[in-house]
Structures are given as structure tokens and as C-alpha cells.
Write an enzyme that holds these catalytic residues in place. Sequence first.
Site, mmCIF file in Angstrom:
data_model
loop_
_atom_site.group_PDB
_atom_site.id
_atom_site.type_symbol
_atom_site.label_atom_id
_atom_site.label_comp_id
_atom_site.label_asym_id
_atom_site.label_seq_id
_atom_site.Cartn_x
_atom_site.Cartn_y
_atom_site.Cartn_z
ATOM 1 N N LYS A 286 27.946 -37.472 20.066
ATOM 2 C CA LYS A 286 27.578 -36.060 20.210
ATOM 3 C C LYS A 286 26.665 -35.609 19.084
ATOM 4 C CE LYS A 286 30.826 -34.355 23.475
ATOM 5 N NZ LYS A 286 31.655 -33.296 23.982
ATOM 6 N N LYS B 81 29.837 -42.191 31.941
ATOM 7 C CA LYS B 81 30.840 -41.266 32.496
ATOM 8 C C LYS B 81 30.183 -39.983 33.015
ATOM 9 C CE LYS B 81 33.411 -38.362 30.001
ATOM 10 N NZ LYS B 81 34.431 -37.637 29.254
ATOM 11 N N LYS C 285 30.314 -32.906 32.276
ATOM 12 C CA LYS C 285 29.927 -31.540 32.662
ATOM 13 C C LYS C 285 28.785 -30.998 31.810
ATOM 14 C CE LYS C 285 34.251 -29.894 31.006
ATOM 15 N NZ LYS C 285 34.425 -30.360 29.630
HETATM 16 N N1 AQP Z 1 33.966 -38.564 34.486
HETATM 17 C C1 AQP Z 1 35.268 -38.452 34.280
HETATM 18 N N2 AQP Z 1 36.122 -39.284 34.899
HETATM 19 C C2 AQP Z 1 37.453 -39.166 34.701
HETATM 20 N N3 AQP Z 1 38.019 -38.258 33.902
HETATM 21 C C3 AQP Z 1 37.211 -37.400 33.264
HETATM 22 N N4 AQP Z 1 37.441 -36.369 32.413
HETATM 23 C C4 AQP Z 1 36.269 -35.802 32.067
HETATM 24 N N5 AQP Z 1 35.251 -36.433 32.677
HETATM 25 C C5 AQP Z 1 35.797 -37.443 33.415
HETATM 26 C C6 AQP Z 1 38.773 -35.968 31.978
HETATM 27 O O1 AQP Z 1 38.816 -34.539 31.950
HETATM 28 C C7 AQP Z 1 39.672 -34.133 30.875
HETATM 29 C C8 AQP Z 1 39.071 -33.072 30.043
HETATM 30 O O2 AQP Z 1 37.833 -33.354 29.561
HETATM 31 P P1 AQP Z 1 37.203 -32.404 28.455
HETATM 32 O O3 AQP Z 1 36.631 -31.224 29.060
HETATM 33 O O4 AQP Z 1 38.161 -32.132 27.363
HETATM 34 O O5 AQP Z 1 36.106 -33.232 27.801
HETATM 35 P P2 AQP Z 1 35.393 -34.516 28.197
HETATM 36 O O6 AQP Z 1 36.321 -35.630 28.486
HETATM 37 O O7 AQP Z 1 34.401 -34.728 27.081
HETATM 38 O O8 AQP Z 1 34.701 -34.093 29.551
HETATM 39 P P3 AQP Z 1 33.201 -33.901 29.796
HETATM 40 O O9 AQP Z 1 33.028 -33.421 31.194
HETATM 41 O O10 AQP Z 1 32.422 -35.117 29.402
HETATM 42 O O11 AQP Z 1 32.901 -32.693 28.821
HETATM 43 P P4 AQP Z 1 31.734 -32.488 27.821
HETATM 44 O O12 AQP Z 1 30.506 -32.844 28.582
HETATM 45 O O13 AQP Z 1 31.808 -31.053 27.438
HETATM 46 O O14 AQP Z 1 31.991 -33.388 26.653
HETATM 47 C C9 AQP Z 1 40.049 -35.361 30.089
HETATM 48 O O15 AQP Z 1 41.360 -35.732 30.486
HETATM 49 C C10 AQP Z 1 39.042 -36.382 30.534
HETATM 50 O O16 AQP Z 1 39.542 -37.714 30.442
#
Ligand code: AQP
Length: 335
Positions: free
Chosen positions: A115, A198, A201
Site C-alpha cells: 500500500k 485479489k 474494492k
Molecule cells: N477478493 C477477495 N476474496 C475473498 N475475500 C476477500 N476479502 C476482501 N477481498 C476479498 C475479505 O473481506 C474482508 C474485509 O476486507 P477489508 O475491507 O478489511 O480489506 P481488504 O481485505 O483489504 O479488502 P479490499 O477489498 O482489498 O479492500 P481495500 O481495497 O480497501 O484494501 C476480509 O475478511 C477479506 O479477507
Amino acid sequence: MEQNKKVIFSGIQPSGNLTIGNYLGALKNWVKLQDEYDCYFCVVDLHAITVKQEPKNLRQRTLEVLAIYLASGIEPSKNTLFIQSHVHTHAEAAWLLNCFTYTGELSRMTQFKDKSRKYAETSVSAGLLNYPVLMAADILIYNADLVPVGQDQKQHLELTRDLAQRFNNLYSPTFKLPEPYIPETAAKVMDLQEPTKKMSKSSDNPNSYILIMDPPEVIRKKISRAVTDSLGIVKYNDEQPGVKNLISIISAITGLSVKEIEEKYEGKGYAEFKEDVAEIIINELEPIQKKVKELLDDKTYLQSVYKEGAQKALYVSNKMVRKMKKKIGFIPFEK
Ligand code: AQP
């Protein structure tokens, strides 16, 4: 009775609109945990501000994430559902734990390295570096036994355990050492444009993800544009990451096995396969979207849910924070 149940803590950041990755990787599994465990499900807005957020968007998304939790089937009567910034013990415990964390441990975290590279051009906040300490606080103040985590969060959970152990050794046994909880059916949903990454969002390319709130025509378009390959065979293997991802999505939604899905599409092309993937996603999301819209029209109800959740979360976590402060040597405000 709740005392006998193991405690689970989990949360999602309102750092973007939620994707089917969040839904299939987290929410859909959380629903299965609510009867067996004492679950704390939190909208982790304090985590979201580790990168820049527009106040208006943050406000809107925080409520939408809560509505999505509810619409996905997470029941307020069975779980503690709340917004992180409403429960001040998270930030307080994070500060305390920060003072037991080494900067070297934090700068070595893979997510921080990724990040900070992404946001290097703007600026990298100290919050981004300290993100795992806040996560440790989230977990430890509820004495959570289990934390549902994706592969990418395992390193942070290790740090949580290290911090808990360090505190316990320095003072006296205070925290349980939380274990990762990997659900049997955990789906890892990949980026539709770069299927070895992965689905996220906060991606800059909207074609790389499907949002939980995407309308049907947008879902059809995004799936039809999903990157596949030139082999033309619906087979689950690492040489075809795009197709593999779409098979996983079908499997996570329908419960069909990979083999059953492969057999169904034997001899059929990607066009028909993708049309089906889109319809399966649309059918799964439609009732959730309808419910989310209804909930967002009833702010009084949403408020009653997050207020009640925060009261319970504060009551439980405050006991732990008081204990931490006493052990550190602070003078108690009241006996
Ligand atoms: N692509 C994914 N596949 C499976 N699980 C996922 N999770 C997120 N993306 C996937 C699961 O969602 C939960 C919460 O995620 P988060 O919002 O705390 O942060 P993250 O994992 O960093 O999700 P993002 O979408 O990638 O967010 P940003 O882009 O803001 O960093 C977790 O249980 C995660 O495993």
C-alpha cells in the site's frame, strides 16, 4: 450460555464499495458462524482513514456496509454489530499496544509495503504503518478466540499474537492468543482483469471488480469483459486463472463442486459460460440489493442496530482496556 461460545471478531473497511470478494470471502461465511459463535462484526471505519477518504463518501459507505451486513443475513439479535469509531476503546487500546510494537515489525508487513508503494506519490500516513496495531487492538479487547482471515491478513494476525504474548510476558496473563479461522468454503475472488491478483474494492479499474450493489446490466458487461484465455475450455487450473476464478465464483454461490461445473460446460464456449456466471451472480445479489435499499431508507432502524451494538461492544471491551491500563501502571479513574 454465551459465555461458553468462542468469540469471533471480524470487520470490513468502508474504504470503497463492497465487492463480491467481500461477500463471498467474508460475509457469506459470517452468516454461517452466527449460531455457533459469539460474533463481533464491525464496520472498521478507523481502518479506512489510513488512506484518504472523502467525508461524504465515508459517511455514506459506512451505513451502506452496515446495511449490507444485515441484508446478507447477519442478525443483530445473534451478533454484536457496530461501527468501530463509536467504540472508543479500539483507538485507546491501539495507542497502548503501539507502545509495545517495534517500528521494524510494522515496516516489514507485506500489506504496508504494497500500500505504501501505491500511495507513495501522495503521502503515506503513519496510520497506514500502524494499521496492524489497530487490528490487534480490535481483536484483543474482545479476547477473541478466532479471527476469520484471508491469506493476506495472516501476517497481521501473527503480529497480534506476538503483541498479546509480549504483553502477557511483560505483565501477567491478560490476552488469549487468537487463532486464524479459515472457513472450509472460503472463496478467494480474483481481479476480473488481472486474475492472479485479489479482487479489491479500492482498485482504480471498475472492470476489475463486481460490486455487491452493481445493477444487473453492469454485472453482465463486467463478466463479459472478464479476462480469460484462448483455450476455450472451462477447466479449473492455474494455467487458466481467469476461468478458474469464474468457476470459483459459481461454486461459492451455488455450492456446486468444481467437477460438476466443469462437466456442465464441457464442449461449451466461454460466451455461454460467462452468461451463466453473470446470471448466477445477479440472482444471488438481487434480494440483497433490494434489502439494502430498504434498510437505507430506514435510518432509524440502522441507528438502533449500531447503537445497541456499540453499547455492548463498549461494555465488553472497556473491561479489557481498564485491565491493560491498570497493569501498565496508570491510576484508575475510579475504583
Ligand atoms: N477478493 C477477495 N476474496 C475473498 N475475500 C476477500 N476479502 C476482501 N477481498 C476479498 C475479505 O473481506 C474482508 C474485509 O476486507 P477489508 O475491507 O478489511 O480489506 P481488504 O481485505 O483489504 O479488502 P479490499 O477489498 O482489498 O479492500 P481495500 O481495497 O480497501 O484494501 C476480509 O475478511 C477479506 O479477507
